[in-house]
Design a protein around this motif. Structure first.
Motif, PDB file in Angstrom:
ATOM      1  N   CYS A 105     -51.647  -1.145 -22.599  1.00  0.00           N
ATOM      2  CA  CYS A 105     -50.627  -0.084 -22.264  1.00  0.00           C
ATOM      3  C   CYS A 105     -52.059   0.929 -22.691  1.00  0.00           C
ATOM      4  O   CYS A 105     -53.787   1.219 -23.056  1.00  0.00           O
ATOM      5  N   PHE A 165     -49.789   5.979 -20.691  1.00  0.00           N
ATOM      6  CA  PHE A 165     -49.422   4.973 -19.890  1.00  0.00           C
ATOM      7  C   PHE A 165     -49.134   3.663 -19.873  1.00  0.00           C
ATOM      8  O   PHE A 165     -50.214   2.923 -21.063  1.00  0.00           O
ATOM      9  N   LEU A 200     -48.844   0.479 -17.968  1.00  0.00           N
ATOM     10  CA  LEU A 200     -49.411  -0.706 -17.000  1.00  0.00           C
ATOM     11  C   LEU A 200     -48.873  -1.934 -16.630  1.00  0.00           C
ATOM     12  O   LEU A 200     -48.969  -2.477 -17.430  1.00  0.00           O
ATOM     13  N   VAL A 239     -52.394  -4.045 -10.408  1.00  0.00           N
ATOM     14  CA  VAL A 239     -51.589  -3.280 -11.248  1.00  0.00           C
ATOM     15  C   VAL A 239     -50.320  -3.265 -10.285  1.00  0.00           C
ATOM     16  O   VAL A 239     -50.649  -3.196  -9.002  1.00  0.00           O
ATOM     17  N   CYS A 277     -47.085   1.797 -12.919  1.00  0.00           N
ATOM     18  CA  CYS A 277     -47.467   2.272 -13.953  1.00  0.00           C
ATOM     19  C   CYS A 277     -46.301   3.721 -13.558  1.00  0.00           C
ATOM     20  O   CYS A 277     -46.282   4.241 -13.000  1.00  0.00           O
ATOM     21  N   THR A 278     -46.363   3.870 -15.530  1.00  0.00           N
ATOM     22  CA  THR A 278     -45.537   4.667 -15.830  1.00  0.00           C
ATOM     23  C   THR A 278     -46.502   5.534 -16.908  1.00  0.00           C
ATOM     24  O   THR A 278     -46.856   5.031 -17.538  1.00  0.00           O
ATOM     25  N   GLY A 279     -45.951   7.369 -17.163  1.00  0.00           N
ATOM     26  CA  GLY A 279     -46.493   8.045 -18.018  1.00  0.00           C
ATOM     27  C   GLY A 279     -45.835   8.172 -18.306  1.00  0.00           C
ATOM     28  O   GLY A 279     -44.402   8.235 -18.882  1.00  0.00           O
TER      29      GLY A 279
END
Length: 62
Positions: A30, A40, A42, A51, A54-56
Motif C-alpha cells: 500500500c 494505492f 499494489l 507489479v 494496482c488500484t487507487g
C-alpha cells in the motif's frame, strides 16, 4: 465502493486477482499519496519483481 460513491482508479481489472492466484504467489503493498488523499494497493509477484495490478481509492473526507 461505487454504492458509497468512493472514487477509484483501475478497480474493475484487479477484482478477483487474489482469488485467482494462491496467497503464496502474491504480495500486497500500500502506498499513500503525499497529501494522503489517495491510497494505492499494489499486487506484486511473490518475489516482488513485478507489479501484477494496482488500484487507487480516494480516502474518505479528503
Amino acid at each position: 465502493m461505487r454504492k458509497r460513491g468512493t472514487e477509484t482508479l483501475a478497480l474493475p481489472p484487479i477484482v478477483g486477482i487474489p482469488t485467482r492466484l494462491e496467497a503464496a504467489q502474491v504480495r500486497i503493498g500500500c502506498i499513500f499519496s503525499p497529501d494522503r488523499t489517495w491510497a494505492f494497493m499494489l499486487f506484486l509477484a511473490d518475489d516482488a519483481g513485478a507489479v501484477l495490478a494496482c488500484t487507487g481509492v480516494r480516502q474518505a473526507g479528503r
